[in-house]
Design a protein around this motif. Sequence first.
Motif, mmCIF file in Angstrom:
data_model
loop_
_atom_site.group_PDB
_atom_site.id
_atom_site.type_symbol
_atom_site.label_atom_id
_atom_site.label_comp_id
_atom_site.label_asym_id
_atom_site.label_seq_id
_atom_site.Cartn_x
_atom_site.Cartn_y
_atom_site.Cartn_z
ATOM 1 N N CYS A 105 -6.105 55.806 -20.823
ATOM 2 C CA CYS A 105 -7.303 54.971 -20.958
ATOM 3 C C CYS A 105 -7.645 54.731 -22.422
ATOM 4 O O CYS A 105 -7.963 53.601 -22.821
ATOM 5 N N HIS A 111 -0.157 55.184 -14.632
ATOM 6 C CA HIS A 111 -1.083 55.678 -13.624
ATOM 7 C C HIS A 111 -0.380 56.699 -12.737
ATOM 8 O O HIS A 111 0.850 56.773 -12.699
ATOM 9 N N TYR A 126 -5.725 56.616 -13.741
ATOM 10 C CA TYR A 126 -5.263 56.437 -15.120
ATOM 11 C C TYR A 126 -5.795 57.594 -15.962
ATOM 12 O O TYR A 126 -7.010 57.685 -16.195
ATOM 13 N N SER A 177 0.596 48.349 -15.575
ATOM 14 C CA SER A 177 1.348 49.271 -14.722
ATOM 15 C C SER A 177 2.659 48.656 -14.254
ATOM 16 O O SER A 177 3.712 49.305 -14.286
ATOM 17 N N GLN A 206 -8.636 51.951 -11.785
ATOM 18 C CA GLN A 206 -8.273 50.692 -12.435
ATOM 19 C C GLN A 206 -9.505 49.874 -12.806
ATOM 20 O O GLN A 206 -9.587 49.315 -13.904
ATOM 21 N N TYR A 260 -9.634 61.311 -15.237
ATOM 22 C CA TYR A 260 -9.065 59.973 -15.085
ATOM 23 C C TYR A 260 -10.153 58.953 -14.780
ATOM 24 O O TYR A 260 -11.274 59.293 -14.382
#
Length: 345
Positions: free
Chosen positions: A150, A132, A145, A102, A84, A81
Amino acid sequence: MADKKDKIDPIDATFDEVVGAISPRVYGKEITSMDRKINKLAPVRRRKKITSDQGTFDLGIDIERDIEGIGMGVLSDGTPYLNQRGLAALCGVQNAHIGTISSQWKESVQKPRISTIKGILLEAGADFAQPHIEVPHKGVVHFCYPAEICLAVLEYYALDAGSNVRPEARKNFRLLAGSKLKEMIYSQVGYDPTGGIAEPLRKWHERIELNHQSAPSGYFSIFNEAHTVIYELIMAGAEIGEKMVPDISIGQHWAKYWDANDLESRFGDREKFPHRYPKDHPQAKSNPQIANCYPLDALGEYRRWLQDVYLDGGKFKNYLKGKKEIPPSVSQLAIKRLSPKLIEQ
């Protein structure tokens, strides 16, 4: 009309280029071999579908890394991940834009941006109830995320955002399309996605048992001196076994160096000794293999050569490039782990 994915062709890129795409300010400075040290070798777990019923605190963070505030890591189920800020930097937008994605994800009337991103995910066979995952870690809730999200958001800002298409997103989408984002995250945090070191270690130890005292007294063998290289390859996730025998590559290059520099005149004659492979190796059919061994007086010269010529000189990197079965992330980890400081003089 051509498929939109044909508009930007993925390109081959080094991991340094990929890292630079996310945080060019730290390119060439922040990433070191110690940063990529494997801290956890986790088994591959089946990915959980993220649904609204699952809750947000089912997963933990196995390993994480921060590059000037841009967080990345791997969750306890093996999911790579970005945080943000990392995703925003990748796309060339403000953090707030990612936060809005989100917050708007579950709205009954979907905004065009959300519909497009969800469509990209559906084309890839992915289904996320939310973009997320909220994970508590060290007393703080992290917004993670997943790599699939992504890439979908990155593709949107690279191709589908109209007047809001970002040049950074277009560049980074070319670098990170396919599996390269996952590989980059695994590499930078030092995570082995295969979790498969038991079998390579077994095969390596079987060879050690068969050969650790094979060379005659007063001589050293390349296999026994290649243990640092072999161990670090296994720790990086390489499948050391009958199809990958790195000491053969080392031995061939060292033999050429020995002859080209007439080292026999300095250290004396090299000798032959019987080398054996485990029974489950196809090479065992012709056991024993006759291999070279070298005078112990030449050991210092060999170790300097291994460091300066084979490792730092690019021969090891070229050897890994020729092994198509090794993922780029594993090759990158192995190269960075095998710094000169790890080779005893």
